[in-house]
Design a protein around this motif. Structure first.
Motif, PDB file in Angstrom:
ATOM      1  N   ALA A   1      48.192  40.111  40.823  1.00 38.20           N
ATOM      2  CA  ALA A   1      47.022  39.925  39.966  1.00 38.20           C
ATOM      3  C   ALA A   1      47.266  40.592  38.615  1.00 38.20           C
ATOM      4  O   ALA A   1      47.978  41.585  38.507  1.00 38.20           O
ATOM      5  CB  ALA A   1      45.790  40.534  40.623  1.00 38.20           C
ATOM      6  N   LEU A   2      46.672  40.039  37.590  1.00 31.25           N
ATOM      7  CA  LEU A   2      46.666  40.717  36.304  1.00 31.25           C
ATOM      8  C   LEU A   2      45.882  42.018  36.491  1.00 31.25           C
ATOM      9  O   LEU A   2      44.913  42.058  37.264  1.00 31.25           O
ATOM     10  CB  LEU A   2      46.001  39.833  35.248  1.00 31.25           C
ATOM     11  CG  LEU A   2      46.733  38.521  34.952  1.00 31.25           C
ATOM     12  CD1 LEU A   2      45.864  37.606  34.110  1.00 31.25           C
ATOM     13  CD2 LEU A   2      48.057  38.805  34.257  1.00 31.25           C
ATOM     14  N   PRO A   3      46.280  43.092  35.817  1.00 30.91           N
ATOM     15  CA  PRO A   3      45.648  44.393  36.059  1.00 30.91           C
ATOM     16  C   PRO A   3      44.125  44.377  35.946  1.00 30.91           C
ATOM     17  O   PRO A   3      43.438  45.011  36.749  1.00 30.91           O
ATOM     18  CB  PRO A   3      46.271  45.294  34.984  1.00 30.91           C
ATOM     19  CG  PRO A   3      47.579  44.660  34.674  1.00 30.91           C
ATOM     20  CD  PRO A   3      47.364  43.183  34.840  1.00 30.91           C
ATOM     21  N   GLU A   4      43.598  43.624  35.014  1.00 34.69           N
ATOM     22  CA  GLU A   4      42.151  43.611  34.811  1.00 34.69           C
ATOM     23  C   GLU A   4      41.405  42.716  35.805  1.00 34.69           C
ATOM     24  O   GLU A   4      40.175  42.673  35.801  1.00 34.69           O
ATOM     25  CB  GLU A   4      41.821  43.187  33.368  1.00 34.69           C
ATOM     26  CG  GLU A   4      42.212  41.773  33.022  1.00 34.69           C
ATOM     27  CD  GLU A   4      43.657  41.586  32.562  1.00 34.69           C
ATOM     28  OE1 GLU A   4      43.945  40.495  32.038  1.00 34.69           O
ATOM     29  OE2 GLU A   4      44.496  42.492  32.720  1.00 34.69           O
ATOM     30  N   THR A   5      42.130  42.037  36.684  1.00 32.53           N
ATOM     31  CA  THR A   5      41.490  41.104  37.622  1.00 32.53           C
ATOM     32  C   THR A   5      41.607  41.524  39.081  1.00 32.53           C
ATOM     33  O   THR A   5      41.182  40.790  39.963  1.00 32.53           O
ATOM     34  CB  THR A   5      42.078  39.691  37.469  1.00 32.53           C
ATOM     35  OG1 THR A   5      43.444  39.689  37.901  1.00 32.53           O
ATOM     36  CG2 THR A   5      41.978  39.180  36.036  1.00 32.53           C
ATOM     37  N   VAL A   6      42.164  42.702  39.350  1.00 29.68           N
ATOM     38  CA  VAL A   6      42.438  43.120  40.730  1.00 29.68           C
ATOM     39  C   VAL A   6      41.182  43.073  41.605  1.00 29.68           C
ATOM     40  O   VAL A   6      41.204  42.516  42.705  1.00 29.68           O
ATOM     41  CB  VAL A   6      43.087  44.526  40.760  1.00 29.68           C
ATOM     42  CG1 VAL A   6      43.127  45.081  42.179  1.00 29.68           C
ATOM     43  CG2 VAL A   6      44.483  44.456  40.170  1.00 29.68           C
TER      44      VAL A   6
END
Length: 91
Positions: free
Chosen positions: A13-18
């Motif tokens: 996942a992209l870090p901001e979407t975890v």
């Protein structure tokens, strides 16, 4: 003759979407586990890598897996997840 189908997928996942990814996969797992022919659906985050998810699925056979793939919920999940993973999601 029983020939179960197992699938293991790893995604990052992209870090901001975890948190969003975790929620979507957990919700989806509850749906998949109710499908005829599904034997397991488990989603795990890798220790020390909260952005990395491993999904493990088991189906009674290839036909049950194909039925799962054609379910509208599968397409809906892929659409929601499409921009949340590094490299995107392939259906």
């Amino acid at each position: 003759d029983i020939n179960p189908k197992a699938v293991i997928a790893e995604v990052t996942a992209l870090p901001e979407t975890v948190e969003k990814v975790r929620g979507l996969l957990c919700d989806y797992g509850r749906i998949v586990r109710q499908e005829p022919g599904n034997g397991a659906f488990a989603c795990h985050q890798v220790d020390g890598r909260p952005d990395k998810f491993v999904v493990y699925e088991v189906y009674a056979d290839q036909a049950a897996f194909e039925t799962h793939l054609s379910a509208p919920e599968n397409a809906q999940l892929n659409t929601k997840l499409g921009t949340l993973f590094q490299g995107g999601v392939q259906s």
